[in-house]
Design an enzyme around this catalytic site. Structure first.
Site, PDB file in Angstrom:
ATOM      1  N   ASP A  65     -32.653   6.351  32.817  1.00 53.28           N
ATOM      2  CA  ASP A  65     -31.967   7.721  33.175  1.00 53.28           C
ATOM      3  C   ASP A  65     -31.115   8.012  31.977  1.00 53.28           C
ATOM      4  O   ASP A  65     -30.342   7.028  31.505  1.00 53.28           O
ATOM      5  CB  ASP A  65     -31.331   7.873  34.502  1.00 53.28           C
ATOM      6  CG  ASP A  65     -32.317   7.267  35.615  1.00 53.28           C
ATOM      7  OD1 ASP A  65     -33.514   7.633  35.532  1.00 53.28           O
ATOM      8  OD2 ASP A  65     -32.033   6.679  36.388  1.00 53.28           O
ATOM      9  N   ASP A  71     -20.760  10.109  34.463  1.00 55.03           N
ATOM     10  CA  ASP A  71     -21.206   8.892  35.124  1.00 55.03           C
ATOM     11  C   ASP A  71     -20.426   7.556  34.313  1.00 55.03           C
ATOM     12  O   ASP A  71     -20.147   6.754  35.260  1.00 55.03           O
ATOM     13  CB  ASP A  71     -22.796   8.588  34.455  1.00 55.03           C
ATOM     14  CG  ASP A  71     -23.705   9.376  35.121  1.00 55.03           C
ATOM     15  OD1 ASP A  71     -24.563   9.851  34.348  1.00 55.03           O
ATOM     16  OD2 ASP A  71     -23.583   9.583  36.420  1.00 55.03           O
ATOM     17  N   ASP A 116     -23.140   3.593  43.492  1.00 50.54           N
ATOM     18  CA  ASP A 116     -23.828   4.448  42.726  1.00 50.54           C
ATOM     19  C   ASP A 116     -22.603   5.404  42.288  1.00 50.54           C
ATOM     20  O   ASP A 116     -22.210   6.283  43.086  1.00 50.54           O
ATOM     21  CB  ASP A 116     -24.976   5.326  43.083  1.00 50.54           C
ATOM     22  CG  ASP A 116     -25.515   6.178  42.147  1.00 50.54           C
ATOM     23  OD1 ASP A 116     -24.950   6.364  41.214  1.00 50.54           O
ATOM     24  OD2 ASP A 116     -26.584   6.734  42.534  1.00 50.54           O
ATOM     25  N   LEU A 118     -21.998   7.939  40.466  1.00 55.22           N
ATOM     26  CA  LEU A 118     -22.287   9.437  40.186  1.00 55.22           C
ATOM     27  C   LEU A 118     -23.598   9.818  40.470  1.00 55.22           C
ATOM     28  O   LEU A 118     -24.327   9.885  39.658  1.00 55.22           O
ATOM     29  CB  LEU A 118     -21.766  10.217  38.915  1.00 55.22           C
ATOM     30  CG  LEU A 118     -21.186  11.523  39.279  1.00 55.22           C
ATOM     31  CD1 LEU A 118     -20.198  11.833  40.585  1.00 55.22           C
ATOM     32  CD2 LEU A 118     -20.593  12.089  38.005  1.00 55.22           C
ATOM     33  N   ASP A 119     -24.094   9.944  41.731  1.00 50.09           N
ATOM     34  CA  ASP A 119     -25.383  10.098  41.873  1.00 50.09           C
ATOM     35  C   ASP A 119     -25.926  11.618  41.774  1.00 50.09           C
ATOM     36  O   ASP A 119     -25.147  12.403  42.363  1.00 50.09           O
ATOM     37  CB  ASP A 119     -25.716   9.601  43.532  1.00 50.09           C
ATOM     38  CG  ASP A 119     -27.317   9.979  43.583  1.00 50.09           C
ATOM     39  OD1 ASP A 119     -28.216   9.023  43.168  1.00 50.09           O
ATOM     40  OD2 ASP A 119     -27.710  10.905  44.446  1.00 50.09           O
ATOM     41  N   GLU A 284     -28.801   3.500  47.010  1.00 49.83           N
ATOM     42  CA  GLU A 284     -28.845   4.514  47.516  1.00 49.83           C
ATOM     43  C   GLU A 284     -29.430   4.321  49.078  1.00 49.83           C
ATOM     44  O   GLU A 284     -29.029   4.797  49.978  1.00 49.83           O
ATOM     45  CB  GLU A 284     -29.876   5.476  46.650  1.00 49.83           C
ATOM     46  CG  GLU A 284     -29.330   5.737  45.504  1.00 49.83           C
ATOM     47  CD  GLU A 284     -29.950   6.134  44.138  1.00 49.83           C
ATOM     48  OE1 GLU A 284     -29.645   6.849  43.449  1.00 49.83           O
ATOM     49  OE2 GLU A 284     -31.058   5.627  44.081  1.00 49.83           O
TER      50      GLU A 284
HETATM   51  P1  AHM Z   1     -36.344  14.096  41.260  1.00 48.37           P
HETATM   52  O1  AHM Z   1     -35.622  14.816  40.129  1.00 48.37           O
HETATM   53  O2  AHM Z   1     -37.329  13.364  40.851  1.00 48.37           O
HETATM   54  O3  AHM Z   1     -36.482  15.006  42.360  1.00 48.37           O
HETATM   55  O4  AHM Z   1     -35.137  12.974  41.975  1.00 48.37           O
HETATM   56  C1  AHM Z   1     -34.005  13.487  42.535  1.00 48.37           C
HETATM   57  C2  AHM Z   1     -33.527  12.344  43.123  1.00 48.37           C
HETATM   58  C3  AHM Z   1     -32.237  12.444  43.949  1.00 48.37           C
HETATM   59  O5  AHM Z   1     -32.490  12.478  45.225  1.00 48.37           O
HETATM   60  C4  AHM Z   1     -31.160  11.533  43.590  1.00 48.37           C
HETATM   61  O6  AHM Z   1     -29.928  12.042  43.533  1.00 48.37           O
HETATM   62  C5  AHM Z   1     -31.501  11.151  42.164  1.00 48.37           C
HETATM   63  O7  AHM Z   1     -32.814  11.436  42.111  1.00 48.37           O
HETATM   64  C6  AHM Z   1     -30.907   9.760  41.981  1.00 48.37           C
HETATM   65  O8  AHM Z   1     -31.109   9.435  40.434  1.00 48.37           O
HETATM   66  P2  AHM Z   1     -29.749   9.438  39.739  1.00 48.37           P
HETATM   67  O9  AHM Z   1     -29.128   8.140  40.615  1.00 48.37           O
HETATM   68  O10 AHM Z   1     -30.129   8.740  38.428  1.00 48.37           O
HETATM   69  O11 AHM Z   1     -28.918  10.239  39.589  1.00 48.37           O
HETATM   70 MG    MG Z   2     -28.351   7.425  41.859  1.00 49.86          MG
END
Ligand code: AHM
Ligand code: MG
Length: 339
Positions: A65, A71, A116, A118-119, A284
């Site tokens: 990502d 982050d 995590d 900053l989710d 998560e």
């Molecule tokens: P999407 O964009 O495929 O729908 O994914 C959303 C999900 C969220 O539920 C979550 O917060 C995030 O992806 C997790 O990704 P990260 O930890 O990289 O922010």
């Molecule tokens: Mg996350």
């Protein structure tokens, strides 16, 4: 609203007194964690003002990502607030590939922290809620050395505490140590988290579903059938459900916890022939599952209780379906071909 004014610190101490054998180390660990998330909250809240910390940092994390500057800031604050307290033997983070050892100059402790920092950070530039998620285990390995990968790869049912912070229209911290789920709202003028949601109970059934429906062509048959069912007209069972999807796990689970309903991130075949999940077991799924179960809800992969999943690697991913007990039970029936 609670009648008494209770700070998070007092609450954590009161929870400790439920365990007469507790040494207080765990309490101090949670206090340090509170400081880290207050620092993160301060930066997230001014993200729109400080252009230097907006936007992408131009690198990718281990899951591929894009890493946002916030982050990195959140990762750094969590580490620096937690490395020297003497509570932890090892840490692991969604933003770091391997385990994070405690620096040699600091004492080792009994606990393991997975987080995590900053989710949902892809939402930051649009001022949408993001969050921090944490999960705590007691050390499993013995010895005077730091903790190992074995201490981090655990069944979710072994967690001693889990929580999240949602940086939204206000900042809220929700946590459990296995005695219910409690929510606190940050009073920015005091710099204190105050108990605003004692003993949260998730409604046994809701009327909201939450899923990235753009992925529907790639879902498995059981998921497709369940979502179709949820959208059929039957006022007696509140169908069709309303759809709410923020795309920020913490915010979506937080709403589900308070209002009831179901959040799903099932596996999909976006890559032809490869059924893959998105959300991570350790950072998560496990902590969210502990919180939701403690509030009376349920969390499943479709065939297995999330808290029974034992990851083989730090960044392993898992399908996550979580929320009101009856909604998740019904999903399991569809997913397992019983309906
Ligand atoms: P999407 O964009 O495929 O729908 O994914 C959303 C999900 C969220 O539920 C979550 O917060 C995030 O992806 C997790 O990704 P990260 O930890 O990289 O922010
Ligand atoms: Mg996350």
């Amino acid at each position: 609203m609670s009648a008494k004014i209770v700070t998070l610190q007092r609450h954590i101490m009161e929870q400790q007194s439920l365990h007469p054998e507790a040494s207080g180390r765990f309490t101090r660990l949670l206090w340090d964690l509170t400081l880290a998330v207050k620092l993160i909250a301060r930066e997230v809240n001014k993200a729109g003002l400080v252009s230097e910390i907006m936007g992408a940092a131009g690198t990718e994390n281990v899951s591929g990502d894009q890493v946002m500057k916030l982050d990195q800031y959140a990762q750094d604050r969590m580490f620096k607030a937690m490395d020297h307290g003497g509570h932890l033997c090892v840490m692991a983070s969604e933003e770091v590939e391997g385990i994070i050892p405690i620096p040699e100059e600091f004492p080792l402790g009994h606990y393991v922290l997975l987080f995590d920092p900053l989710d949902g950070s892809s939402n930051i530039d649009a001022n949408v809620s993001v969050g921090t998620i944490f999960s705590i285990y007691a050390r499993k390995t013995r010895g005077r050395q730091g903790g190992t990968l074995e201490d981090c790869l655990r069944r979710g049912s072994e967690q001693v505490a889990a929580g999240y912070v949602v940086y939204g229209s206000s900042t809220m911290l929700v946590y459990t140590t296995g005695n219910g789920v409690h929510g606190f709202t940050l009073d920015p003028s005091l710099g204190e988290f105050l108990l605003s949601h004692p003993n949260i109970q998730i409604p046994p059934r809701g009327k909201i579903y939450s899923i990235n429906e753009g992925n529907s062509p790639y879902w498995e048959a059981g998921t497709k059938k369940y979502i179709q069912y949820i959208k059929e007209k039957d006022p007696a069972s509140n169908r069709p459900y309303s759809l709410r999807y923020i795309g920020s796990l913490v915010a979506d689970v937080h709403r589900t916890l308070l209002y009831g309903g179901i959040f799903l991130y099932p596996a999909d075949e976006k890559e032809a022939g490869k059924l893959k999940a998105k959300l991570r077991v350790t950072y998560e799924a496990h902590p969210m599952a502990m919180i939701v179960e403690q509030a009376g809800g349920r969390a499943t992969t479709g065939t297995q209780r999330i808290l029974e999943v034992e990851p083989k690697s730090l960044h392993e991913r898992v399908p996550l379906v979580i929320g009101s007990r009856d909604d998740v039970l019904l999903y399991e029936e569809f997913f397992q071909g019983k309906r």
